[in-house]
Design a protein around this motif. Structure first.
Motif, short mmCIF file in Angstrom:
data_model
loop_
_atom_site.label_atom_id
_atom_site.label_comp_id
_atom_site.label_asym_id
_atom_site.label_seq_id
_atom_site.Cartn_x
_atom_site.Cartn_y
_atom_site.Cartn_z
N GLY A 131 3.92 21.57 4.43
CA GLY A 131 2.80 20.80 3.93
C GLY A 131 3.03 20.05 2.65
N LYS A 132 2.02 19.26 2.28
CA LYS A 132 1.97 18.38 1.12
C LYS A 132 2.94 17.21 1.31
N SER A 133 3.23 16.47 0.24
CA SER A 133 3.90 15.20 0.47
C SER A 133 4.79 14.75 -0.68
N THR A 134 5.62 13.77 -0.35
CA THR A 134 6.39 13.03 -1.35
C THR A 134 5.87 11.60 -1.34
N SER A 135 5.57 11.07 -2.50
CA SER A 135 5.08 9.69 -2.59
C SER A 135 5.91 8.92 -3.61
N VAL A 136 5.97 7.62 -3.43
CA VAL A 136 6.71 6.75 -4.34
C VAL A 136 5.81 5.60 -4.77
N LYS A 137 5.58 5.50 -6.07
CA LYS A 137 4.84 4.37 -6.63
C LYS A 137 5.81 3.19 -6.67
N LEU A 138 5.61 2.22 -5.78
CA LEU A 138 6.57 1.14 -5.60
C LEU A 138 6.62 0.23 -6.83
N ASP A 139 7.85 -0.03 -7.29
CA ASP A 139 8.05 -0.88 -8.46
C ASP A 139 7.72 -2.33 -8.13
N SER A 157 7.97 10.19 9.76
CA SER A 157 7.37 9.17 8.90
C SER A 157 8.46 8.37 8.23
N GLY A 158 8.10 7.21 7.71
CA GLY A 158 9.09 6.37 7.05
C GLY A 158 8.53 5.00 6.71
N LEU A 159 9.43 4.03 6.59
CA LEU A 159 9.06 2.66 6.24
C LEU A 159 9.64 1.68 7.25
N THR A 160 8.92 0.58 7.44
CA THR A 160 9.47 -0.54 8.19
C THR A 160 9.64 -1.72 7.24
N LEU A 161 10.70 -2.47 7.44
CA LEU A 161 10.95 -3.70 6.70
C LEU A 161 11.09 -4.80 7.73
N SER A 162 10.18 -5.77 7.70
CA SER A 162 10.13 -6.78 8.76
C SER A 162 10.22 -8.19 8.20
N LYS A 163 10.98 -9.03 8.94
CA LYS A 163 11.08 -10.45 8.62
C LYS A 163 11.27 -11.19 9.94
N GLY A 164 10.27 -11.97 10.31
CA GLY A 164 10.35 -12.67 11.59
C GLY A 164 10.47 -11.69 12.74
N GLY A 174 -0.42 0.62 -3.80
CA GLY A 174 0.93 0.42 -4.33
C GLY A 174 1.86 1.59 -4.21
N SER A 175 1.44 2.63 -3.47
CA SER A 175 2.29 3.81 -3.28
C SER A 175 2.52 4.08 -1.80
N ALA A 176 3.73 4.52 -1.48
CA ALA A 176 4.06 4.94 -0.12
C ALA A 176 4.18 6.45 -0.12
N SER A 177 3.52 7.13 0.83
CA SER A 177 3.55 8.59 0.87
C SER A 177 4.02 9.08 2.23
N PHE A 178 4.74 10.22 2.20
CA PHE A 178 5.35 10.77 3.39
C PHE A 178 5.10 12.28 3.44
N PRO A 179 4.46 12.79 4.49
CA PRO A 179 4.17 14.22 4.57
C PRO A 179 5.44 15.06 4.61
N ILE A 180 5.44 16.18 3.90
CA ILE A 180 6.55 17.13 3.96
C ILE A 180 6.38 17.97 5.22
N THR A 181 7.42 18.05 6.03
CA THR A 181 7.34 18.78 7.30
C THR A 181 8.21 20.03 7.34
N GLY A 182 9.04 20.23 6.33
CA GLY A 182 9.89 21.42 6.34
C GLY A 182 10.94 21.36 5.25
N GLY A 183 11.82 22.35 5.24
CA GLY A 183 12.88 22.39 4.26
C GLY A 183 12.93 23.72 3.55
N ASN A 184 13.80 23.82 2.58
CA ASN A 184 13.96 25.05 1.80
C ASN A 184 14.68 24.73 0.51
N VAL A 185 14.60 25.64 -0.45
CA VAL A 185 15.35 25.48 -1.69
C VAL A 185 15.72 26.85 -2.22
#
Length: 266
Positions: A45-53, A110-117, A78-89
């Motif tokens: 659960g929870k998320s990682t987000s990035v405030k886009l420059d 989850s992720g990002l798309t970058l589109s041009k034409g 102005g922020s992109a967020s991605f749900p945390i689905t697993g992992g460990n530390v």
């Protein structure tokens, strides 16, 4: 064009995987006989987000490239967020195991798309590796086909990280301030896809914030002031646990600073 993207990303992947395997292999080997002093065994659960420059978004706009969310990702204010689905530390004593923070934070679906034409590049299934160096890897697809199942997309600089904050009632820890930059190999691949040379390695993407459930798996929590980013510095174990949580999205720079502070305190 798709063949060119495959070739560039493929060569990048081979080199990056080899380097990562060497670095992580050394750490894992030395960790085999050393138990961790703290761990989150199953992140949920929870998320990682990035405030886009603004510089990054302006560069994309000038190229006619439009970013968008993919899967369960969201882009808002102005922020992109991605749900945390697993992992460990796992966190080890710095003098015994390097890198002393090991693990991953997964963001499947989850992720990002970058589109041009007619060209769309999808970056998804992000995985944060808090090792040395700290990086974010992910899958790359172009034209609906996978050109790299896992390759380094972004570099993470934790020297700008702010103190950890915790919400005991919510059972969460929040880490903000890590600077996210475009990896040189990823920049080259994207330049090939969009037929430009404008994207550069080291370009600032934004500032990351990660919120994790501290009740995921088993995590030894430090004593004293951790909710304000503190924690007692009188003992190595306590300090290492605090830094271990912070270094989930940290970098080699933070590792060096942390170890120097530990040395001064002994």
């Amino acid at each position: 064009m798709l063949r060119s993207v495959r070739r560039v990303v493929g060569l990048t992947t081979i080199g990056l995987v080899a380097a990562a395997s060497t670095a992580l292999g050394a750490g894992v080997a030395s960790a085999a006989d050393k138990p961790p002093i703290a761990m989150i065994s199953n992140l949920t659960g929870k998320s990682t987000s990035v405030k886009l420059d603004s510089g990054f978004t302006s560069a994309l706009e000038s190229l006619g490239v439009t970013p968008g969310p993919y899967g369960k990702a969201k882009i808002a204010d102005g922020s992109a967020s991605f749900p945390i689905t697993g992992g460990n530390v796992s966190v080890y004593k710095p003098e015994e195991v390097l890198p002393y923070v090991q693990g991953s934070i997964e963001h499947q679906g989850s992720g990002l798309t970058l589109s041009k034409g007619d060209t769309t590049v999808t970056l998804d299934n992000f995985v944060i590796d808090p090792g040395d160096p700290a990086v974010l890897t992910g899958r790359v697809r172009a034209g609906g086909k996978t050109v790299a199942e896992s390759t380094t997309l972004f570099d993470l600089n934790g020297s700008t990280l702010k103190p950890i904050t915790m919400d005991k009632s919510a059972g969460t820890a929040t880490l903000t301030g890590t600077t996210v930059t475009l990896n040189a190999g990823a920049a080259k691949a994207l330049n090939g896809a969009f037929e430009t040379d404008a994207l550069k390695g080291g370009t600032k993407i934004g500032i990351a914030t990660i919120v994790v459930n501290t009740t995921s798996g088993d995590m030894a929590m430090p004593k004293g002031g951790v909710e304000t980013g503190g924690g007692s510095t009188s003992g190595l174990d306590t300090e290492a646990v605090v830094l271990g949580a912070v270094l989930l999205v940290g970098s080699a720079t933070v590792l060096v600073v942390a170890r120097r502070r530990g040395t001064r305190g002994n």
